[in-house]
Design a protein around this motif. Structure first.
Motif, short mmCIF file in Angstrom:
data_model
loop_
_atom_site.label_atom_id
_atom_site.label_comp_id
_atom_site.label_asym_id
_atom_site.label_seq_id
_atom_site.Cartn_x
_atom_site.Cartn_y
_atom_site.Cartn_z
N GLU A 105 0.83 -1.20 0.00
CA GLU A 105 0.00 0.00 0.00
C GLU A 105 0.87 1.26 0.00
OE1 GLU A 105 -3.40 2.28 -0.15
OE2 GLU A 105 -3.24 0.09 -0.31
N LEU A 106 1.92 1.27 0.81
CA LEU A 106 2.80 2.44 0.84
C LEU A 106 3.55 2.62 -0.48
CD1 LEU A 106 4.22 2.15 4.47
CD2 LEU A 106 2.82 4.01 3.55
N GLU A 107 3.90 1.50 -1.12
CA GLU A 107 4.56 1.58 -2.43
C GLU A 107 3.64 2.22 -3.46
OE1 GLU A 107 6.61 -1.44 -5.73
OE2 GLU A 107 6.18 -2.15 -3.69
N ALA A 108 2.35 1.86 -3.40
CA ALA A 108 1.38 2.44 -4.33
C ALA A 108 1.19 3.93 -4.06
CB ALA A 108 0.05 1.70 -4.22
N ILE A 109 1.17 4.31 -2.78
CA ILE A 109 1.01 5.72 -2.43
C ILE A 109 2.25 6.52 -2.86
CG2 ILE A 109 0.80 7.35 -0.50
CD1 ILE A 109 -0.86 5.23 0.97
N GLU A 110 3.45 5.94 -2.66
CA GLU A 110 4.68 6.62 -3.08
C GLU A 110 4.70 6.82 -4.58
OE1 GLU A 110 6.83 8.09 -1.42
OE2 GLU A 110 6.96 7.21 0.58
N LYS A 111 4.22 5.84 -5.35
CA LYS A 111 4.16 5.97 -6.81
C LYS A 111 3.20 7.09 -7.20
CE LYS A 111 3.35 3.28 -11.03
NZ LYS A 111 2.44 4.26 -11.63
N ARG A 112 2.06 7.13 -6.50
CA ARG A 112 1.08 8.19 -6.75
C ARG A 112 1.68 9.56 -6.44
NH1 ARG A 112 -4.28 8.86 -2.94
NH2 ARG A 112 -4.81 11.01 -3.53
N LEU A 113 2.44 9.65 -5.33
CA LEU A 113 3.06 10.91 -4.95
C LEU A 113 4.11 11.34 -5.98
CD1 LEU A 113 3.62 13.21 -2.96
CD2 LEU A 113 5.09 11.64 -1.66
N LYS A 114 4.91 10.37 -6.46
CA LYS A 114 5.94 10.69 -7.45
C LYS A 114 5.31 11.19 -8.74
CE LYS A 114 9.95 8.68 -9.79
NZ LYS A 114 10.77 7.46 -10.00
N ILE A 130 -0.47 16.87 -5.28
CA ILE A 130 0.65 16.53 -4.39
C ILE A 130 0.18 16.52 -2.94
CG2 ILE A 130 2.89 17.33 -3.51
CD1 ILE A 130 3.42 18.47 -6.31
N SER A 131 -0.61 17.53 -2.59
CA SER A 131 -1.15 17.61 -1.22
C SER A 131 -2.01 16.40 -0.90
CB SER A 131 -1.97 18.90 -1.06
OG SER A 131 -2.65 18.90 0.17
N ASP A 132 -2.86 16.00 -1.85
CA ASP A 132 -3.72 14.83 -1.63
C ASP A 132 -2.90 13.57 -1.40
OD1 ASP A 132 -5.94 16.41 -1.90
OD2 ASP A 132 -6.35 15.84 -3.99
N ALA A 133 -1.83 13.41 -2.18
CA ALA A 133 -0.98 12.23 -2.04
C ALA A 133 -0.24 12.23 -0.70
CB ALA A 133 0.02 12.16 -3.20
N LEU A 134 0.24 13.39 -0.30
CA LEU A 134 0.92 13.50 1.00
C LEU A 134 -0.04 13.18 2.14
CD1 LEU A 134 3.07 16.72 0.47
CD2 LEU A 134 3.94 14.39 0.80
N LYS A 193 -0.67 9.41 2.29
CA LYS A 193 0.44 8.70 2.93
C LYS A 193 0.40 8.89 4.45
CE LYS A 193 5.49 8.45 3.08
NZ LYS A 193 6.77 8.98 2.54
N ALA A 194 0.18 10.13 4.89
CA ALA A 194 0.13 10.41 6.32
C ALA A 194 -1.02 9.66 6.99
CB ALA A 194 -0.02 11.91 6.54
N THR A 195 -2.15 9.62 6.33
CA THR A 195 -3.31 8.92 6.87
C THR A 195 -3.05 7.43 7.01
OG1 THR A 195 -4.86 10.56 5.96
CG2 THR A 195 -5.76 8.39 6.50
N TYR A 196 -2.40 6.85 5.99
CA TYR A 196 -2.15 5.40 6.04
C TYR A 196 -1.16 5.06 7.15
CZ TYR A 196 -1.58 0.60 4.64
OH TYR A 196 -1.57 -0.78 4.64
N LEU A 197 -0.10 5.85 7.28
CA LEU A 197 0.86 5.60 8.35
C LEU A 197 0.22 5.77 9.72
CD1 LEU A 197 3.99 7.38 6.83
CD2 LEU A 197 3.76 4.93 7.28
#
Length: 385
Positions: free
Chosen positions: A76-85, A96-100, A103-107
């Motif tokens: 899941e974090l890998e998918a979020i990091e790809k989305r952020l990139k 970018i804000s939505d992706a950040l 990620k914060a919400t998932y962690l």
């Protein structure tokens, strides 16, 4: 109104279950707490938090379960990091804000405190919308509550307050009252917490922090100790929100009604039951249980003694449903510490009240303030002339 429903992330009910499991005195609650804690950990795939809990031996570490959750966390974090990139390379500030934030919400959901806090701080810094920034600040407060980090709670309550003063909507303002009230409750500021809870009672929406009936219970607990008898009737006993919830809170119903109606024997029973069912098992109230029970007893004794110039120890013991020796010992302790204005005539078995005169107190205040005023006038006259 808030733009969207605020999810209970992190889920504070799991921290409460963890607290119960660490208390040997509540072994009768352990089975239910263990089931709910494990179910919550599995539902949110909380591999880091599971390892933390298992390290204290309150839950066994299931290697198969933790391996599976860690694999799902990584994917899941890998998918979020790809989305952020992708957002950073091809999209705008909003994406970018939505992706950040994702990620914060998932962690935060998985219970990895340090990484979650850093991710939330970065999202707060990069998020442009005022409402979204308030929500992030409140999420950081919830992380602080979840892990018992008081410094994190204090810092982001202050930040949320500052952001709301810039133009927060009414829903977020009311939710902040509950957050601040819960923090004040945790540091034994019952009066201030009760005032905030009462203000938020009719507009309560902070279900991500505490369930509604638990919120009503906290409101009653704080208000019973801090409100005058008249205000207790007006703001709590007669409040429709409280009356709606009272059937599910029978111990608290007995407590406030017996205190207001001066049925002190029933009040003592309700207070003893409350100690075991609501105070000691609560993460937030447990450290203050002895203080709360003592202050409530003093309140009841004061309320009864205010109505009489003198009472026999026998009648007092009968009113509270305890022995004469118990009343004698307890009143002696409270009188010696200056908490009750009375004297005990042990020979005749009588308690006599000696309340300070209101007129004398007012006279002392006038004299003291008059002296200060005269001193200020004399200093001013020297400057002028």
């Amino acid at each position: 109104m808030a733009e969207e429903t605020v999810l209970p992330i992190p889920n504070l009910s799991l921290a409460q279950d963890f607290f119960i499991l660490k208390q040997p005195a509540f072994d009768h609650l352990h089975e239910h707490a263990r089931h709910d804690l494990l179910a919550g950990i599995e539902a949110d795939k909380m591999a880091p938090y599971y390892r933390l809990v298992a390290s204290t031996d309150v839950l066994p570490l299931d290697d198969t379960l933790v391996t599976r959750m860690e694999k799902e966390n990584g994917e899941e974090l890998e998918a979020i990091e790809k989305r952020l990139k992708d957002a950073e390379e091809t999209e705008g500030e909003s994406e970018i804000s939505d992706a950040l934030r994702a990620k914060a919400t998932y962690l935060t959901r998985t219970g990895e405190k340090e990484k979650a806090v850093e991710a939330q701080k970065l999202a707060l810094e990069k998020t442009p919308g005022l409402g979204a920034r308030i929500d992030i600040a409140l999420t950081l407060v919830r992380i602080g509550f979840f892990f018992g980090d008081h410094q994190l709670v204090i810092a982001y309550l202050a930040q949320a307050d500052a952001l709301i003063e810039e133009g927060g909507d009414w829903d977020r303002r009311n939710r902040l009252k509950v957050y601040r009230g819960l923090h004040l409750l945790s540091i034994r500021q019952f009066k201030e917490a009760g005032e905030l809870f009462i203000d938020a009672l009719s507009t309560f929406t902070a279900t991500e922090l505490v369930p509604y009936h638990d919120f009503v219970a906290l409101t009653i607990v704080t208000s019973a100790l801090t409100l005058s008898r008249v205000d207790l009737k007006k703001k709590i006993i007669a409040a429709p929100e409280v009356n709606q919830a009272l059937p599910e809170l029978p111990v608290l119903a007995d407590l406030i009604k017996s205190l207001y109606d001066c049925h002190y024997d029933k009040f003592f029973v309700a207070l003893a039951t409350l100690e075991q069912t609501h105070l000691l098992p609560s993460r937030f109230l447990s450290p203050h249980t002895r203080f709360y029970v003592r202050e409530m007893r003093i309140l009841a004794y004061t309320q009864l003694l205010e109505s009489y110039r003198s009472l026999t120890l026998e009648s007092l013991s009968g009113a509270f449903g305890v022995t004469v020796d118990f009343v004698d010992n307890e009143l002696s302790r409270f009188i010696a510490s200056g908490r009750l204005h009375a004297t005990i005539d042990k020979v005749n078995g009588v308690v006599e009240t000696n309340r300070p005169s209101l007129k004398n107190a007012q006279c002392d205040t006038v004299v003291r303030k008059g002296d200060i005023l005269l001193n200020n006038v004399q200093r001013l006259s020297k400057v002028l002339y």
